[in-house]
Scaffold this active site. Structure first.
Site, short mmCIF file in Angstrom:
data_model
loop_
_atom_site.label_atom_id
_atom_site.label_comp_id
_atom_site.label_asym_id
_atom_site.label_seq_id
_atom_site.Cartn_x
_atom_site.Cartn_y
_atom_site.Cartn_z
CG ASP A 102 44.26 25.07 69.44
OD1 ASP A 102 44.50 24.21 68.57
OD2 ASP A 102 43.98 24.79 70.61
CD GLU B 254 45.89 47.91 67.65
OE1 GLU B 254 47.03 47.43 67.81
OE2 GLU B 254 45.04 47.96 68.56
C1 NOJ Z 1 43.54 21.52 68.10
C2 NOJ Z 1 44.96 21.24 67.76
O1 NOJ Z 1 45.09 21.17 66.37
C3 NOJ Z 1 45.31 19.94 68.45
O2 NOJ Z 1 46.56 19.45 68.03
C4 NOJ Z 1 45.27 20.17 69.93
O3 NOJ Z 1 45.48 18.95 70.59
C5 NOJ Z 1 43.91 20.74 70.37
N1 NOJ Z 1 43.45 21.77 69.50
C6 NOJ Z 1 43.99 21.30 71.77
O4 NOJ Z 1 44.76 22.47 71.79
#
Ligand code: NOJ
Ligand code: CA
Length: 556
Positions: free
Chosen positions: A217, A266
Site C-alpha cells: 500500500d 528466504e
Molecule cells: C491506498 C488504498 O488502496 C486505499 O484504499 C487507502 O485508502 C490508501 N492507500 C491509504 O491506505
C-alpha cells in the site's frame, strides 16, 4: 523459465515456479464485501472459503486480499491495528490457514495487502506513543512534532491530507502527529529501526503461513525528509524535480524494499510483491526492479478514455518500461479506490481523466452527465478482453466479472469512506465500488449473506448476480471464464507486435499467432484471417462491430 515449468498448469502441479507472477491473472477480493458466511452483514474468510469453487471456475491464478486485519475501519481496513492477526469480524488465523490451503488446492495463489506507511491509531504502538509523551522512544516510531506559534497551537506545517483536511492532528499534551491520510492513520517513522524490524517480522509471519506475495500500500510513501524547518504546502507543490519531494517517492524508500527483497528470497519460491506507487511513469521501474518489490501497478489505463490512441501509447510505453526494468508489466481497470470501469466508459470521454470524471459524476448523484449503461458495459467487456490478451499480469477487481456498475445513490447516512466525511461536497468517496457482491437473483442481500449487506445494493444487482449469469450464453461472467481459460492455454512470451491499420482499431499479435483486435470506433471492420476464438460481443455478418474485441488464432 526452467523447462519443467508449464505456464498453463495450475499451482498444484508446479508450486515451485518462481516466475508464476509474470503473466498471472490476479483477482482482488475486498473481504468485507465478497461473501458473508455467518450473516452479520460483513464478508468473512468462511465466505471466501465457500466460494473457492467459484474462483477456481473463474480461472484466475491468484487472489489479492485487501486488508482483513483488526481495524477500527476508519479507512475500510487500511487502518491496521494489528498486522499479524485477523479481524475477529472477518475470521481467525486458523480460518486464514484453511483458506490458504483451500485456495492452493484449487491452484490459486494468495497475495495479502501490507500497509506500511501508517498504522491505525488503535495500534498498540500508537497508544503507547500517546501515553509515553514527547521525546520518548515510543513516540519516535511515528512522526511527532511540536506545533508553531508561542503556545504551539499552530500545526508544524499546513500540509493537506490525501483525504482532505489537515495532515497533522494535535494530541492532548500539545504535540502534533503526521497523517498523510485520515487522522486515524498515523504515519510511521521509517528511520526508526524498530519499525523496520517489525515489518520484516510481519512479512515472515504471513510468508510462513504460506502466503505467496504482498501488495504494498502506498509504496511510494514511507521515507520522508523531515528536517527541523518544514516547507509549506505551496513550497512542496512547487517541487517538480524527481525524487526531491519531502513526502513522496523519495529514493531512500528503495532501501526499505531492498531489505524486504532479502526476506522474500528466504522462501522457495521467493515471495513476490507488487507496489501501489502512484509515481510518474519513468519513476516506476525502480519499484518493479528485481532488487526491490519486483512488480508495480501501472494505473495508466485506468485514467484513459476508451480510445484507441490513448490505449496504444500506454501499452507501448509500459511494455518498453517493463523491458527496461526486467519485470513484467501490470494492467488494471478497476479496484476498490476508483469508479468501476463499466461506469467510467458509460460517460463521455474527457481526455484521459476518466477516474476524475467518474468522481465528478458521483458528486452529481450519478445523474450528470447521463450514463449510457449499455455502452459502458459493452466497452468494459471489450477493454477487458483486450487487457487479457496483453503480455504481463492482469489485475481484476471482484464484481467486474459480473459487469457491475458503480453504485451512485448510496444515502449519506450509509456512507463509510473517510473521503466522504473529510471532503464534504468535494468527493463522495469510494463506497460505490465496494458494495457487496450479488450471488443470487433474489433473497436477502442477493445471496451475499443472510444478515443483509453493509452497504446498500441496488435492485439491478439481481440480474447481474452470479446465479443470473452462470451458464448464460453471452453473459459477462461467461465471457471472463472463457477468456481466462483461453488465456491460460494461449499464454506465450511477453511480447507483442502491432499490426498497422485504422486509427480507431488496435490490432496486435503475440508470438504464437494469437491475434487481439479491438474496434474502439463505430464502423464495423474485417477480422484477421484465422480461427475466431472469442469475441466480447456477437459478430453480425462476421465483421468486428464497434466497441468489440476479438481473439483470433492464425497459423504462424
Ligand atoms: C491506498 C488504498 O488502496 C486505499 O484504499 C487507502 O485508502 C490508501 N492507500 C491509504 O491506505
Ligand atoms: Ca460475516
Amino acid at each position: 523459465m526452467t523447462s519443467d515449468i508449464d505456464p498453463r498448469q495450475p499451482l498444484t502441479h508446479q508450486p515451485l515456479d518462481p516466475t508464476w507472477w509474470r503473466q498471472a491473472a490476479v483477482y482482488q477480493i475486498y473481504p468485507r464485501s465478497f461473501a458473508d458466511a455467518n450473516g452479520d452483514g460483513i464478508g468473512d474468510l468462511r465466505g471466501i472459503i465457500s466460494r473457492v469453487p467459484y474462483l477456481e471456475r473463474l480461472g484466475i491464478d491468484a487472489v489479492w486480499l485487501s486488508p482483513f486485519y483488526p481495524s477500527a475501519l476508519a479507512d475500510g481496513g487500511y487502518d491496521v491495528a494489528d498486522y499479524r492477526d485477523v479481524d475477529p469480524r472477518i475470521g481467525t488465523l486458523d480460518e486464514f490457514d484453511e483458506m490458504v490451503a483451500a485456495l492452493h488446492a484449487a491452484g490459486i495463489r494468495v497475495i495479502v495487502d501490507i500497509v506500511p506507511n501508517h498504522s491505525s491509531d488503535q495500534h498498540v504502538w500508537f497508544q503507547e506513543a500517546l501515553a509515553a509523551g514527547p521525546g520518548s522512544p515510543e513516540r519516535a516510531r511515528y512522526v511527532f512534532r511540536d506545533g508553531l506559534g508561542p503556545d504551539g497551537s499552530q500545526p508544524p506545517a499546513d500540509w493537506e491530507s490525501m483525504f482532505g483536511g489537515l495532515a497533522w492532528t494535535r494530541v492532548p499534551d500539545g504535540q502534533w502527529y503526521l497523517h498523510l491520510f485520515a487522522k486515524e492513520q498515523p504515519d510511521f517513522n521509517w528511520d526508526n529501526e524498530e519499525v523496520r524490524e517489525d515489518f520484516r517480522r510481519t512479512l515472515r509471519f504471513w510468508s510462513d503461513r504460506g502466503v505467496d506475495g504482498f501488495r504494498i500500500d502506498v509504496a511510494h510513501a514511507l521515507a520522508k525528509e523531515l528536517g527541523d524547518s518544514l516547507p509549506t504546502q505551496a513550497e512542496i507543490d512547487a517541487i517538480t524535480e524527481p525524487g526531491a519531494h519531502p513526502l513522496w517517492d523519495r529514493d531512500e524508500v528503495h532501501e526499505v524494499y531492498a531489505d524486504w527483497r532479502k526476506v522474500f528470497d528466504e522462501y522457495t519460491p521467493p515471495r513476490i510483491a507488487v507496489a501501489e506507487a502512484w509515481v510518474t511513469t519513468p519513476r516506476r521501474p525502480r519499484y518493479a526492479s528485481a532488487e526491490g518489490l519486483g512488480q508495480a501497478f501501472n494505473f495508466d489505463l485506468l485514467e484513459a478514455d476508451f480510445d484507441a490512441g490513448q490505449f496504444r501509447t500506454i501499452i507501448a510505453d509500459n511494455l518498453a518500461l517493463s523491458a527496461a526494468s526486467g519485470s513484467s508489466t501490470t494492467w488494471v481497470f478497476s479496484n476498490h479506490d476508483v469508479v468501476r470501469h463499466a461506469t467510467r466508459y458509460a460517460l463521455p470521454a474527457r481526455n484521459g481523466s476518466t477516474a476524475k470524471q467518474g468522481r465528478d459524476w458521483l458528486l452529481s448523484g450519478g445523474t450528470e452527465p447521463v450514463a449510457d449503461v449499455a455502452l459502458g458495459l459493452r466497452r468494459a467487456r471489450a477493454a477487458t478482453l483486450l487487457m487479457l490478451g496483453l503480455p504481463g499480469s492482469a489485475y481484476l477487481y471482484q464484481g467486474e466479472e459480473l459487469g457491475l456498475p458503480e453504485v451512485a445513490d448510496i444515502p449519506a447516512a450509509e456512507r463509510q469512506d473517510p473521503t466522504f466525511f473529510r471532503s464534504p461536497g468535494v468527493d463522495v468517496g469510494r463506497d460505490g465500488c465496494r458494495v457487496p457482491l450479488p450471488w443470487t437473483r433474489e433473497g436477502t442481500s442477493f445471496g451475499f449473506g443472510d444478515g443483509g449487506a453493509h452497504l446498500p445494493q441496488p435492485r439491478t444487482f439481481g440480474e447481474l448476480s452470479v446465479q443470473a449469469q452462470d451458464g448464460a450464453p453471452g453473459s459477462t461472467l461467461e465471457l471472463y471464464r472463457a477468456a481466462l481459460a483461453l488465456r491460460r492455454e494461449l499464454q506465450t512470451d511477453e511480447t507483442l507486435e502491432w499490426v498497422p491499420g485504422r486509427a480507431d482499431v488496435l490490432h496486435f499479435t503475440r508470438p504464437n499467432g494469437w491475434h487481439v483486435m479491438t474496434n474502439f470506433g463505430t464502423d464495423a471492420v474485417p477480422l484477421p484471417d484465422g480461427e475466431v476464438l472469442l469475441t466480447s460481443e456477437p459478430l453480425p455478418g462476421g465483421v468486428l462491430p464497434g466497441a468489440t474485441t476479438a481473439w483470433v488464432r492464425a497459423a504462424v
